[in-house]
Design an enzyme around this catalytic site. Structure first.
Site, PDB file in Angstrom:
ATOM      1  N   ARG A 188      57.459  77.497 -13.784  1.00 56.45           N
ATOM      2  CA  ARG A 188      57.229  78.095 -15.104  1.00 56.45           C
ATOM      3  C   ARG A 188      58.287  77.535 -16.064  1.00 56.45           C
ATOM      4  O   ARG A 188      59.433  77.284 -15.663  1.00 56.45           O
ATOM      5  CB  ARG A 188      57.350  79.625 -15.051  1.00 56.45           C
ATOM      6  N   HIS A 240      49.851  72.047 -18.303  1.00 57.05           N
ATOM      7  CA  HIS A 240      49.695  73.078 -17.257  1.00 57.05           C
ATOM      8  C   HIS A 240      48.418  72.830 -16.438  1.00 57.05           C
ATOM      9  O   HIS A 240      47.544  73.704 -16.351  1.00 57.05           O
ATOM     10  CB  HIS A 240      49.674  74.478 -17.892  1.00 57.05           C
TER      11      HIS A 240
HETATM   12  N1  LIG Z   1      51.748  74.599 -12.793  1.00 56.84           N
HETATM   13  C1  LIG Z   1      50.755  75.252 -12.234  1.00 56.84           C
HETATM   14  O1  LIG Z   1      49.580  75.007 -12.537  1.00 56.84           O
HETATM   15  C2  LIG Z   1      51.031  76.300 -11.216  1.00 56.84           C
HETATM   16  C3  LIG Z   1      50.044  76.619 -10.253  1.00 56.84           C
HETATM   17  C4  LIG Z   1      50.343  77.590  -9.302  1.00 56.84           C
HETATM   18  C5  LIG Z   1      51.577  78.208  -9.308  1.00 56.84           C
HETATM   19  N2  LIG Z   1      52.502  77.905 -10.257  1.00 56.84           N
HETATM   20  C6  LIG Z   1      53.822  78.577 -10.264  1.00 56.84           C
HETATM   21  O2  LIG Z   1      54.493  78.274  -9.057  1.00 56.84           O
HETATM   22  C7  LIG Z   1      55.048  79.459  -8.517  1.00 56.84           C
HETATM   23  C8  LIG Z   1      55.187  79.320  -7.011  1.00 56.84           C
HETATM   24  O3  LIG Z   1      53.894  79.264  -6.417  1.00 56.84           O
HETATM   25  P1  LIG Z   1      53.755  79.270  -4.806  1.00 56.84           P
HETATM   26  O4  LIG Z   1      52.307  79.251  -4.541  1.00 56.84           O
HETATM   27  O5  LIG Z   1      54.629  78.233  -4.194  1.00 56.84           O
HETATM   28  O6  LIG Z   1      54.394  80.734  -4.484  1.00 56.84           O
HETATM   29  P2  LIG Z   1      55.073  81.259  -3.152  1.00 56.84           P
HETATM   30  O7  LIG Z   1      54.376  80.686  -1.967  1.00 56.84           O
HETATM   31  O8  LIG Z   1      55.135  82.736  -3.287  1.00 56.84           O
HETATM   32  O9  LIG Z   1      56.555  80.667  -3.152  1.00 56.84           O
HETATM   33  C9  LIG Z   1      57.579  81.151  -3.956  1.00 56.84           C
HETATM   34  C10 LIG Z   1      58.906  80.574  -3.479  1.00 56.84           C
HETATM   35  O10 LIG Z   1      59.928  80.869  -4.445  1.00 56.84           O
HETATM   36  C11 LIG Z   1      61.064  81.353  -3.750  1.00 56.84           C
HETATM   37  N3  LIG Z   1      61.898  82.199  -4.601  1.00 56.84           N
HETATM   38  C12 LIG Z   1      61.688  83.465  -5.031  1.00 56.84           C
HETATM   39  N4  LIG Z   1      62.723  83.895  -5.762  1.00 56.84           N
HETATM   40  C13 LIG Z   1      63.626  82.887  -5.789  1.00 56.84           C
HETATM   41  C14 LIG Z   1      64.910  82.717  -6.355  1.00 56.84           C
HETATM   42  N5  LIG Z   1      65.515  83.700  -7.066  1.00 56.84           N
HETATM   43  N6  LIG Z   1      65.552  81.530  -6.183  1.00 56.84           N
HETATM   44  C15 LIG Z   1      64.982  80.539  -5.465  1.00 56.84           C
HETATM   45  N7  LIG Z   1      63.754  80.634  -4.888  1.00 56.84           N
HETATM   46  C16 LIG Z   1      63.095  81.800  -5.057  1.00 56.84           C
HETATM   47  C17 LIG Z   1      60.486  82.130  -2.572  1.00 56.84           C
HETATM   48  O11 LIG Z   1      61.500  82.363  -1.597  1.00 56.84           O
HETATM   49  P3  LIG Z   1      61.131  82.992  -0.137  1.00 56.84           P
HETATM   50  O12 LIG Z   1      60.335  81.928   0.579  1.00 56.84           O
HETATM   51  O13 LIG Z   1      62.443  83.218   0.491  1.00 56.84           O
HETATM   52  O14 LIG Z   1      60.327  84.235  -0.407  1.00 56.84           O
HETATM   53  C18 LIG Z   1      59.387  81.162  -2.149  1.00 56.84           C
HETATM   54  O15 LIG Z   1      59.941  80.137  -1.352  1.00 56.84           O
HETATM   55  C19 LIG Z   1      54.094  80.560  -8.981  1.00 56.84           C
HETATM   56  O16 LIG Z   1      54.735  81.830  -9.023  1.00 56.84           O
HETATM   57  C20 LIG Z   1      53.692  80.095 -10.362  1.00 56.84           C
HETATM   58  O17 LIG Z   1      54.621  80.569 -11.321  1.00 56.84           O
HETATM   59  C21 LIG Z   1      52.251  76.966 -11.194  1.00 56.84           C
END
Ligand SMILES: NC(=O)c1ccc[n+]([C@@H]2O[C@H](COP(=O)([O-])OP(=O)(O)OC[C@H]3O[C@@H](n4cnc5c(N)ncnc54)[C@H](OP(=O)(O)O)[C@@H]3O)[C@@H](O)[C@H]2O)c1
Length: 351
Positions: free
Chosen positions: A263, A311
């Site tokens: 984000r 995005h």
């Molecule tokens: N650009 C786009 O089109 C697009 C598409 C989809 C998603 N996104 C963004 O990408 C994000 C992640 O997606 P995902 O599918 O990978 O989610 P996810 O599987 O829930 O992974 C989130 C990761 O972030 C880590 N995290 C949480 N809080 C943190 C902190 N304070 N410091 C460092 N790491 C932290 C988590 O740690 P743990 O493993 O220890 O829980 C986990 O490894 C979404 O929330 C969304 O904002 C963007």
């Protein structure tokens, strides 16, 4: 659009008619959901258009509002607060988006409603996007595109004193957010010999495949000086907002590449633009921004070292719907069976 069969007093509302064709519920997936509708349930597939951008819609359609009062379960892009208020029977909400920062209404917890999201569903296209963006700068495609537009056979930027070409296996990456997206990025980069360190909220859970090590959020400062590539793939939460400050960008080695698919608010965009303009950083691959659409006045548009996309790093219409369908059907089954569901959002952690 209700399925036949009686008695059917439990209702799932599916609100996925995104305005953008790449994100709109395909007929084949709607048909598969109807097929999966068990006895005792009705399915209402909303035809009215909705918004799939970012965390999803913030305003329900009239059609959705007209049926949500009966719904036990709701699947949409996001969760508008007005919809929640109109849905007294709701027990499970699934967002077809991954980001949930704007969905964490206190009423969810007060009413014991389970919220699931699409974490991981966008992982593969995001990883392919990141690899492509990194190679864009490592191989100097940014320079080549500009030279080609001028029909200019100029080898100097590639072989002269200012050359910057590097192979992936010379690089070390720091991946902030080691979940679905960050973990897949690490696996993809590791195949090419990149040594990836991850930052995750719960480092005690260990290093997922693809990482040589993981650290907690307090490890960012020590890890940045070794990051030839910095990838941001964390959710936006109170723990990640403004995580990458100007001071932290200055800890990166000269010539580093920054990728943001998480984000926009994770990093100081203005500070990043300055370091790209000065040549301190080799490039930035940016899919998400503080303000979307990125304002015309943003300096990022005009920077040769910034690769700006609107995005779209997670776009993958066929595979997205295959994964989404499997997730919805499985969680619908678990909801009925009273089993723990997949991708339950931790409302305290904020993702
Ligand atoms: N650009 C786009 O089109 C697009 C598409 C989809 C998603 N996104 C963004 O990408 C994000 C992640 O997606 P995902 O599918 O990978 O989610 P996810 O599987 O829930 O992974 C989130 C990761 O972030 C880590 N995290 C949480 N809080 C943190 C902190 N304070 N410091 C460092 N790491 C932290 C988590 O740690 P743990 O493993 O220890 O829980 C986990 O490894 C979404 O929330 C969304 O904002 C963007």
């Amino acid at each position: 659009m209700s399925d036949a069969g009686a008695p059917a007093d439990r209702l799932l509302v599916v609100d996925l008619a995104a305005r953008a064709p790449a994100w709109t519920l395909p007929d084949r997936v709607a048909a598969a959901l109807r097929e999966a509708c068990p006895a005792g349930w009705r399915l209402h597939v909303v035809a009215a258009p909705t918004v799939s951008d970012g965390d999803g819609s913030d305003r329900p359609s009239d059609e959705t509002l007209s049926v949500i009062g009966e719904a036990e379960a709701y699947v949409g892009f996001g969760l508008p607060r007005t919809l929640l208020a109109a849905a007294p029977r709701l027990k499970w909400v699934h967002s077809a988006a991954a980001g949930v920062a704007s969905l964490l209404h206190p009423e969810l917890r007060e009413r014991g409603i389970v919220l699931t999201n699409s974490a991981g569903v966008h992982a593969q296209p995001s990883a392919e996007y990141a690899r492509g963006g990194i190679l864009h700068f490592l191989r100097g495609f940014d320079v080549a595109v500009r030279r080609q537009a001028q029909a200019d056979w100029d080898r100097e930027p590639f072989v002269g004193a200012g050359h910057t070409a590097r192979e992936l296996d010379e690089c070390r990456a720091l991946v902030v957010g080691a979940g679905g997206i960050g973990g897949t990025i690490a696996r993809v980069l590791a195949v090419h010999g990149v040594r990836c360190t991850g930052i995750r909220r719960r480092p005690e859970l260990g290093a997922p495949e693809g990482f040589v090590a993981v650290l907690g959020p307090d490890g960012v400062d020590e890890a940045l000086p070794d990051a030839d590539i910095l990838v941001l793939s964390a959710p936006l939460t109170s723990g990640t907002r403004a995580l990458i400050t100007a001071e932290r960008l200055d800890r990166l080695p000269a010539g580093a590449i920054v990728v943001n698919v998480g984000r926009g608010a994770l990093l100081d965009e203005e500070a990043l633009a300055k370091r790209l303009a000065s040549g301190k950083l080799r490039g930035a691959v940016l899919d998400v921004f503080h303000t979307e659409p990125l304002p015309a006045a943003s300096p990022l548009w005009g920077l040769e070292r910034a690769l700006v996309t609107p995005h779209v790093s997670g776009v993958s219409p066929r595979r997205f719907w295959d994964r989404q369908l499997a997730l919805i059907v499985e969680n619908w089954r678990r909801h009925r069976a009273g089993e723990p569901m997949r991708n339950v959002v931790d409302q305290d952690a904020g993702y």
